[in-house]
Design a protein around this motif. Structure first.
Motif, PDB file in Angstrom:
ATOM      1  N   UNK A 212       0.833  -1.203   0.000  1.00  0.00           N
ATOM      2  CA  UNK A 212       0.000   0.000   0.000  1.00  0.00           C
ATOM      3  C   UNK A 212       0.866   1.251   0.000  1.00  0.00           C
ATOM      4  N   UNK A 213       1.956   1.229   0.733  1.00  0.00           N
ATOM      5  CA  UNK A 213       2.869   2.371   0.762  1.00  0.00           C
ATOM      6  C   UNK A 213       3.442   2.631  -0.633  1.00  0.00           C
ATOM      7  N   UNK A 214       3.868   1.577  -1.305  1.00  0.00           N
ATOM      8  CA  UNK A 214       4.445   1.729  -2.635  1.00  0.00           C
ATOM      9  C   UNK A 214       3.418   2.283  -3.622  1.00  0.00           C
ATOM     10  N   UNK A 215       2.188   1.829  -3.512  1.00  0.00           N
ATOM     11  CA  UNK A 215       1.132   2.284  -4.410  1.00  0.00           C
ATOM     12  C   UNK A 215       0.768   3.735  -4.123  1.00  0.00           C
ATOM     13  N   UNK A 216       0.658   4.103  -2.847  1.00  0.00           N
ATOM     14  CA  UNK A 216       0.329   5.498  -2.520  1.00  0.00           C
ATOM     15  C   UNK A 216       1.452   6.435  -2.944  1.00  0.00           C
ATOM     16  N   UNK A 217       2.688   6.019  -2.776  1.00  0.00           N
ATOM     17  CA  UNK A 217       3.812   6.849  -3.222  1.00  0.00           C
ATOM     18  C   UNK A 217       3.771   7.050  -4.736  1.00  0.00           C
ATOM     19  N   UNK A 218       3.453   5.996  -5.461  1.00  0.00           N
ATOM     20  CA  UNK A 218       3.373   6.104  -6.914  1.00  0.00           C
ATOM     21  C   UNK A 218       2.307   7.118  -7.329  1.00  0.00           C
ATOM     22  N   UNK A 219       1.147   7.044  -6.705  1.00  0.00           N
ATOM     23  CA  UNK A 219       0.056   7.965  -7.032  1.00  0.00           C
ATOM     24  C   UNK A 219       0.426   9.393  -6.657  1.00  0.00           C
ATOM     25  N   UNK A 220       0.968   9.585  -5.468  1.00  0.00           N
ATOM     26  CA  UNK A 220       1.318  10.935  -5.010  1.00  0.00           C
ATOM     27  C   UNK A 220       2.458  11.524  -5.831  1.00  0.00           C
ATOM     28  N   UNK A 221       3.400  10.692  -6.238  1.00  0.00           N
ATOM     29  CA  UNK A 221       4.462  11.178  -7.135  1.00  0.00           C
ATOM     30  C   UNK A 221       3.882  11.635  -8.459  1.00  0.00           C
ATOM     31  N   UNK A 222       2.972  10.849  -9.000  1.00  0.00           N
ATOM     32  CA  UNK A 222       2.354  11.208 -10.284  1.00  0.00           C
ATOM     33  C   UNK A 222       1.572  12.509 -10.177  1.00  0.00           C
TER      34      UNK A 222
END
Length: 218
Positions: free
Chosen positions: A186-196
């Motif tokens: 979940x952390x990796x996915x949220x970071x990906x979204x927030x980076x985008x």
């Protein structure tokens, strides 16, 4: 970082002694870059992040006594990722087929307001959330790990899964984390979204400046 790695791959492909093989590699990497750009573009407009619980926020283990569920194990880094997403203005929701006070307690700790429990048909629960917040499927990311998540994963703008999701789920997802459920996915996915979305650097800066200034999510 992904683009840099892909460019290195392109350079290596061009240096292949077999020119035909190098050309095939070059085309292969171009396709990967195009796919990654499309996924990043989808992540840029996400406004709602919906999470399954068992196998996503946890490792999927269920600990029971004769009467009730005893405990669940959650990941602190996942929790930070969820909190950061909420601070950046994302609506975060839980849709789960189980009913547990443990889930509700964890949701309260993280600031998750929408908790849909004992859900048999997840598409209906998601439709209610979209109507409530006036959002579209394209503005929605969903994280699931098993077959009962497929009806939702095949509809949303950004379908995500942990590394240990079943193969049928991973095949339909846009983004599959390198981490397992309950272990940082979940952390990796949220970071990906927030980076985008361009939010992650703001979070890092705000955390670096604590406790001098309060983070306001902007």
């Amino acid at each position: 970082m992904v683009n840099a790695m892909l460019l290195c791959g392109l350079m290596l492909a061009c240096e292949q002694q077999d020119c035909q093989y190098g050309k095939k590699q070059f085309i292969h990497f171009l396709k990967i870059i195009k796919i990654m750009k499309n996924i990043e573009k989808a992540a840029q407009i996400i406004k709602l992040l919906v999470l399954d619980v068992d196998g996503v926020m946890t490792d999927g283990s269920i600990y029971l006594d004769a009467e009730q569920e005893l405990f669940k194990s959650f990941n602190a880094k996942d929790g930070m990722g969820i909190s950061c997403a909420i601070r950046c203005g994302l609506q975060v929701a839980i849709i789960t087929g189980r009913c547990s006070p443990i889930i509700r307690r964890r949701a309260r700790e993280l600031g998750i307001v929408e908790v849909c429990e004992n859900v048999k048909e997840k598409r209906s629960a998601l439709a209610e959330l979209l109507q409530k917040y006036n959002l579209s499927l394209n503005e929605t990311a969903y994280v699931g790990d098993d077959l009962n998540d497929l009806p939702v994963l095949t509809q949303v703008g950004l379908a995500c899964a942990p590394a240990d999701a079943v193969e049928e789920v991973k095949q339909v997802c846009h983004f599959v984390a390198e981490k397992k459920g309950g272990g940082g996915a979940v952390r990796q996915i949220t970071e990906f979204i927030l980076n985008a979305r361009g939010d992650w650097d703001k979070i890092v800066i705000a955390e670096t400046r604590r406790p001098d200034g309060a983070w306001d999510g902007k």
